[in-house]
Design a protein around this motif. Structure first.
Motif, PDB file in Angstrom:
ATOM      1  N   CYS A  14       0.707  -1.189   0.156  1.00  0.00           N
ATOM      2  CA  CYS A  14       0.288   0.318  -0.413  1.00  0.00           C
ATOM      3  C   CYS A  14       0.868   1.011   0.031  1.00  0.00           C
ATOM      4  O   CYS A  14       2.180   1.005   0.035  1.00  0.00           O
ATOM      5  N   GLY A  15       0.481   2.830  -0.861  1.00  0.00           N
ATOM      6  CA  GLY A  15       1.043   3.906  -0.428  1.00  0.00           C
ATOM      7  C   GLY A  15       1.461   3.965  -1.625  1.00  0.00           C
ATOM      8  O   GLY A  15       1.469   3.155  -2.900  1.00  0.00           O
ATOM      9  N   SER A  16       1.430   5.345  -2.064  1.00  0.00           N
ATOM     10  CA  SER A  16       1.879   5.522  -3.613  1.00  0.00           C
ATOM     11  C   SER A  16       3.293   5.711  -3.618  1.00  0.00           C
ATOM     12  O   SER A  16       3.929   5.459  -4.537  1.00  0.00           O
ATOM     13  N   LEU A  17       4.048   6.646  -2.571  1.00  0.00           N
ATOM     14  CA  LEU A  17       5.397   6.373  -3.146  1.00  0.00           C
ATOM     15  C   LEU A  17       6.276   5.145  -3.101  1.00  0.00           C
ATOM     16  O   LEU A  17       7.274   5.382  -3.965  1.00  0.00           O
ATOM     17  N   CYS A  18       6.216   4.342  -2.897  1.00  0.00           N
ATOM     18  CA  CYS A  18       7.045   3.110  -3.433  1.00  0.00           C
ATOM     19  C   CYS A  18       7.016   2.694  -4.533  1.00  0.00           C
ATOM     20  O   CYS A  18       6.981   2.556  -5.394  1.00  0.00           O
ATOM     21  N   LYS A  19       5.193   3.306  -5.083  1.00  0.00           N
ATOM     22  CA  LYS A  19       4.905   3.074  -6.773  1.00  0.00           C
ATOM     23  C   LYS A  19       5.712   3.373  -7.826  1.00  0.00           C
ATOM     24  O   LYS A  19       6.891   3.564  -8.897  1.00  0.00           O
ATOM     25  N   TYR A  20       5.803   5.091  -6.756  1.00  0.00           N
ATOM     26  CA  TYR A  20       7.149   5.666  -7.555  1.00  0.00           C
ATOM     27  C   TYR A  20       7.925   5.510  -7.440  1.00  0.00           C
ATOM     28  O   TYR A  20       8.505   5.872  -8.575  1.00  0.00           O
ATOM     29  N   LEU A  21       8.597   5.157  -6.453  1.00  0.00           N
ATOM     30  CA  LEU A  21       9.935   5.290  -6.237  1.00  0.00           C
ATOM     31  C   LEU A  21      10.357   3.435  -7.513  1.00  0.00           C
ATOM     32  O   LEU A  21      11.389   3.766  -7.765  1.00  0.00           O
ATOM     33  N   MET A  22       9.297   2.176  -7.617  1.00  0.00           N
ATOM     34  CA  MET A  22       9.397   1.590  -8.666  1.00  0.00           C
ATOM     35  C   MET A  22       9.830   2.492  -9.617  1.00  0.00           C
ATOM     36  O   MET A  22      10.248   1.507 -10.990  1.00  0.00           O
ATOM     37  N   VAL A  23       8.896   2.843 -10.590  1.00  0.00           N
ATOM     38  CA  VAL A  23       8.976   3.399 -11.902  1.00  0.00           C
ATOM     39  C   VAL A  23      10.110   4.363 -11.844  1.00  0.00           C
ATOM     40  O   VAL A  23      10.509   4.204 -13.130  1.00  0.00           O
ATOM     41  N   ALA A  24      10.298   4.737 -10.479  1.00  0.00           N
ATOM     42  CA  ALA A  24      11.873   5.802 -10.785  1.00  0.00           C
ATOM     43  C   ALA A  24      13.273   4.842 -11.295  1.00  0.00           C
ATOM     44  O   ALA A  24      13.750   5.176 -12.140  1.00  0.00           O
ATOM     45  N   SER A  25      13.307   3.882 -10.700  1.00  0.00           N
ATOM     46  CA  SER A  25      14.163   3.160 -10.351  1.00  0.00           C
ATOM     47  C   SER A  25      14.156   1.563 -11.497  1.00  0.00           C
ATOM     48  O   SER A  25      14.852   0.826 -12.114  1.00  0.00           O
ATOM     49  N   GLY A  26      12.661   1.981 -12.523  1.00  0.00           N
ATOM     50  CA  GLY A  26      12.901   1.045 -13.727  1.00  0.00           C
ATOM     51  C   GLY A  26      12.606  -0.277 -13.177  1.00  0.00           C
ATOM     52  O   GLY A  26      12.346  -0.809 -14.099  1.00  0.00           O
ATOM     53  N   ARG A  27      11.496  -0.797 -12.280  1.00  0.00           N
ATOM     54  CA  ARG A  27      10.608  -1.689 -11.556  1.00  0.00           C
ATOM     55  C   ARG A  27       9.528  -1.921 -12.563  1.00  0.00           C
ATOM     56  O   ARG A  27       9.162  -2.972 -12.298  1.00  0.00           O
ATOM     57  N   ALA A  28       9.027  -0.459 -12.553  1.00  0.00           N
ATOM     58  CA  ALA A  28       8.098  -0.798 -12.725  1.00  0.00           C
ATOM     59  C   ALA A  28       7.867   0.192 -14.135  1.00  0.00           C
ATOM     60  O   ALA A  28       8.215   1.363 -14.212  1.00  0.00           O
ATOM     61  N   SER A  29       6.400  -0.104 -15.286  1.00  0.00           N
ATOM     62  CA  SER A  29       6.477   1.349 -16.252  1.00  0.00           C
ATOM     63  C   SER A  29       5.595   2.067 -16.230  1.00  0.00           C
ATOM     64  O   SER A  29       5.106   3.557 -16.551  1.00  0.00           O
ATOM     65  N   VAL A  30       4.497   1.497 -15.694  1.00  0.00           N
ATOM     66  CA  VAL A  30       3.487   2.566 -15.183  1.00  0.00           C
ATOM     67  C   VAL A  30       2.338   2.662 -13.515  1.00  0.00           C
ATOM     68  O   VAL A  30       2.199   1.359 -13.329  1.00  0.00           O
ATOM     69  N   PHE A  31       2.579   3.952 -13.003  1.00  0.00           N
ATOM     70  CA  PHE A  31       1.209   3.399 -11.712  1.00  0.00           C
ATOM     71  C   PHE A  31       0.342   4.571 -12.118  1.00  0.00           C
ATOM     72  O   PHE A  31       0.874   5.705 -12.927  1.00  0.00           O
ATOM     73  N   ILE A  32      -0.957   4.272 -12.267  1.00  0.00           N
ATOM     74  CA  ILE A  32      -2.063   5.004 -12.586  1.00  0.00           C
ATOM     75  C   ILE A  32      -2.960   4.319 -11.086  1.00  0.00           C
ATOM     76  O   ILE A  32      -3.168   3.755 -10.393  1.00  0.00           O
ATOM     77  N   LEU A  33      -3.845   5.822 -10.420  1.00  0.00           N
ATOM     78  CA  LEU A  33      -4.241   6.307  -9.745  1.00  0.00           C
ATOM     79  C   LEU A  33      -5.855   6.686  -9.639  1.00  0.00           C
ATOM     80  O   LEU A  33      -5.015   8.447 -10.973  1.00  0.00           O
ATOM     81  N   ARG A  34      -6.728   6.310 -10.051  1.00  0.00           N
ATOM     82  CA  ARG A  34      -8.060   7.027  -9.822  1.00  0.00           C
ATOM     83  C   ARG A  34      -8.485   8.354  -8.602  1.00  0.00           C
ATOM     84  O   ARG A  34      -8.466   7.444  -7.933  1.00  0.00           O
ATOM     85  N   ALA A  35      -8.496   9.709  -8.976  1.00  0.00           N
ATOM     86  CA  ALA A  35      -9.351  10.133  -7.744  1.00  0.00           C
ATOM     87  C   ALA A  35     -10.605   9.430  -7.921  1.00  0.00           C
ATOM     88  O   ALA A  35     -10.909   9.710  -8.554  1.00  0.00           O
ATOM     89  N   LYS A  36     -11.219   9.718  -6.840  1.00  0.00           N
ATOM     90  CA  LYS A  36     -12.570   9.076  -6.084  1.00  0.00           C
ATOM     91  C   LYS A  36     -13.024  10.059  -5.510  1.00  0.00           C
ATOM     92  O   LYS A  36     -12.482  10.854  -4.625  1.00  0.00           O
ATOM     93  N   LEU A  37     -14.687  10.552  -5.449  1.00  0.00           N
ATOM     94  CA  LEU A  37     -15.398  11.026  -4.250  1.00  0.00           C
ATOM     95  C   LEU A  37     -15.355  10.624  -3.115  1.00  0.00           C
ATOM     96  O   LEU A  37     -14.862   9.477  -2.417  1.00  0.00           O
ATOM     97  N   GLN A  38     -15.223  12.078  -2.399  1.00  0.00           N
ATOM     98  CA  GLN A  38     -14.990  11.487  -0.915  1.00  0.00           C
ATOM     99  C   GLN A  38     -13.896  11.537  -0.430  1.00  0.00           C
ATOM    100  O   GLN A  38     -13.156  11.243   0.795  1.00  0.00           O
ATOM    101  N   THR A  39     -12.593  11.082  -1.429  1.00  0.00           N
ATOM    102  CA  THR A  39     -11.388  10.674  -0.912  1.00  0.00           C
ATOM    103  C   THR A  39     -10.094  11.973  -1.699  1.00  0.00           C
ATOM    104  O   THR A  39      -9.880  12.522  -2.504  1.00  0.00           O
ATOM    105  N   VAL A  40      -9.476  13.007  -0.094  1.00  0.00           N
ATOM    106  CA  VAL A  40      -8.839  13.868  -0.694  1.00  0.00           C
ATOM    107  C   VAL A  40      -7.209  12.885  -1.222  1.00  0.00           C
ATOM    108  O   VAL A  40      -7.036  12.628  -0.019  1.00  0.00           O
ATOM    109  N   ILE A  41      -6.108  13.302  -2.199  1.00  0.00           N
ATOM    110  CA  ILE A  41      -5.130  13.409  -2.526  1.00  0.00           C
ATOM    111  C   ILE A  41      -4.129  14.150  -1.975  1.00  0.00           C
ATOM    112  O   ILE A  41      -4.245  15.128  -1.920  1.00  0.00           O
ATOM    113  N   LYS A  42      -3.147  13.713  -1.348  1.00  0.00           N
ATOM    114  CA  LYS A  42      -2.401  14.856  -0.097  1.00  0.00           C
ATOM    115  C   LYS A  42      -1.128  14.460  -1.362  1.00  0.00           C
ATOM    116  O   LYS A  42      -0.395  14.028  -2.062  1.00  0.00           O
TER     117      LYS A  42
END
Length: 408
Positions: free
Chosen positions: A314-342
């Motif tokens: 869980c968590g977004s920053l580990c996904k960014y870390l994976m993309v930045a290091s070449g371990r993943a190609s894409v991280f996609i997150l959908r904005a949802k009602l009632q949820t604030v993206i910090k």
């Protein structure tokens, strides 16, 4: 002693910038950066950020998560407020929960303690600079509140400020956990991210191929078996770099010593890419599910209508870390009602991906606006959601999202 914060956010911020001890200069961890000072405008700030995140990660490894959340914020706040007292901090926590449980003996002034406050205090002083050993409980609580929602009001004009995610992506007890969790810290200057640091104590490289410097340029010719724990840093115009925790105590100050340059992967075909999504969302909830099914088994992909979905914590920053290091190609997150993206879930990761050659936008292709929350700088409001890619795939995926009937 009065436990209430000053009514003016600016007065509160100034009050904690004064040292609470008599030591003239704290002892800091020494760790050279992978580029020369004259190449990086915010070299001193990045040095301080790396030191603070390194200390914070050591605190996380030894501490239950509730204590670590508050302890990391206090520890980082203390270091940054001492070195850069005019730069405010935006962070996730405040001390209201801790203060609610403080015991005050009847008829006595001052404040008492409870087990949780004592534990946070001990964790902070155990990992703090030598000069912080004379801190009080009140100093630690105020340091936490320096990043709280009522600590500073920005107004409409851009400003320089730190953005901290104390612990991104962990649940339960931190010590001994195999989950990926990240301490993230970024500096925003005039609306642009100037630097970012991410520390992940449980990161495993799994012998991934990496790019290494040579006289002919950057080439893929080395296998990185770096083991557990990594610090990733990025500075605008200087690239993204990572280093093992075991090498962070090296004080030789040799350029590039122990640091490895990070690059995104080079996939340019969507069905061959490696995807990450939020743990709170499913592939079926995303627009691309109308075009591709997903699998977590790399050996089961048989056609160009199925993509590989990586299993991550869980968590977004580990996904960014994976993309930045070449371990993943894409991280996609959908904005949802009632949820604030910090903001703190994205800021440090954004510059690490960008400086590694990737791209970060909302689902309409616009940059994420860190100043959209004009007063607090605590929330971002991406249209549709957040898209993080290796750059090669970005426009293709945007077109697929925009053309999808599932995008409301």
């Amino acid at each position: 002693m009065n436990l209430l914060l000053h009514s003016s956010p600016h007065r509160f911020f100034l009050s904690i910038s004064r040292p609470s001890h008599s030591h003239s200069s704290p002892t800091r961890c020494s760790s050279s950066l992978p580029f020369a000072k004259d190449k990086a405008k915010y070299y001193r700030e990045l040095e301080a950020a790396v030191d603070a995140v390194q200390r914070a990660c050591r605190l996380c490894v030894d501490t239950p998560v509730t204590i670590a959340d508050f302890g990391v914020q206090a520890l980082v706040s203390l270091e940054l407020s001492r070195l850069f007292p005019s730069i405010p901090l935006v962070a996730e926590e405040d001390s209201s929960f801790l203060r609610t449980n403080l015991a005050i003996p009847e008829g006595e002034e001052g404040h008492g303690h409870n087990l949780l406050v004592d534990s946070v205090f001990n964790a902070v002083t155990g990992k703090a600079c030598a000069g912080d050993k004379s801190l009080t409980h009140h100093d630690v609580l105020e340091a936490i509140d320096r990043g709280g929602k009522d600590a500073f009001a920005f107004g409409a004009e851009p400003a320089a400020y730190w953005v901290l995610d104390p612990i991104d992506g962990t649940r339960g007890f931190v010590k001994g956990s195999e989950a990926l969790y990240v301490v993230g810290l970024a500096l925003v200057v005039e609306g642009e991210i100037a630097l970012g640091v991410m520390g992940c104590p449980n990161w495993q490289e799994d012998r991934l191929p990496i790019k290494e410097a040579s006289n002919e340029g950057w080439v893929v010719d080395k296998i990185d078996a770096s083991g557990q724990g990594v610090i990733m840093v990025a500075h605008v115009g200087c690239g993204t770099w990572k280093k093992r925790f075991s090498e962070m105590q090296d004080t030789t100050n040799r350029i590039h010593d122990g640091w490895v340059r990070c690059f995104v992967d080079e996939y340019s075909v969507v069905h061959k890419a490696k995807f990450c999504i939020s743990d709170s969302q499913t592939w079926e909830s995303l627009p691309l599910s109308t075009l591709f099914s997903s699998t977590t088994d790399a050996d089961s992909i048989e056609d160009n209508r199925k993509v590989l979905l990586l299993s991550t914590c869980c968590g977004s920053l580990c996904k960014y870390l994976m993309v930045a290091s070449g371990r993943a190609s894409v991280f996609i997150l959908r904005a949802k009602l009632q949820t604030v993206i910090k903001a703190w879930d994205h800021a440090a990761g954004m510059i690490c991906v960008n400086e590694a050659g990737g791209q970060v936008t909302d689902w309409k292709g616009s940059p994420l606006d860190l100043a959209a929350d004009q007063v607090g700088r605590r929330a971002i409001f991406p249209s549709g959601g957040v898209l993080v890619t290796n750059g090669n795939l970005h426009n293709q995926i945007l077109e697929m999202i925009l053309s999808s009937a599932s995008l409301v």
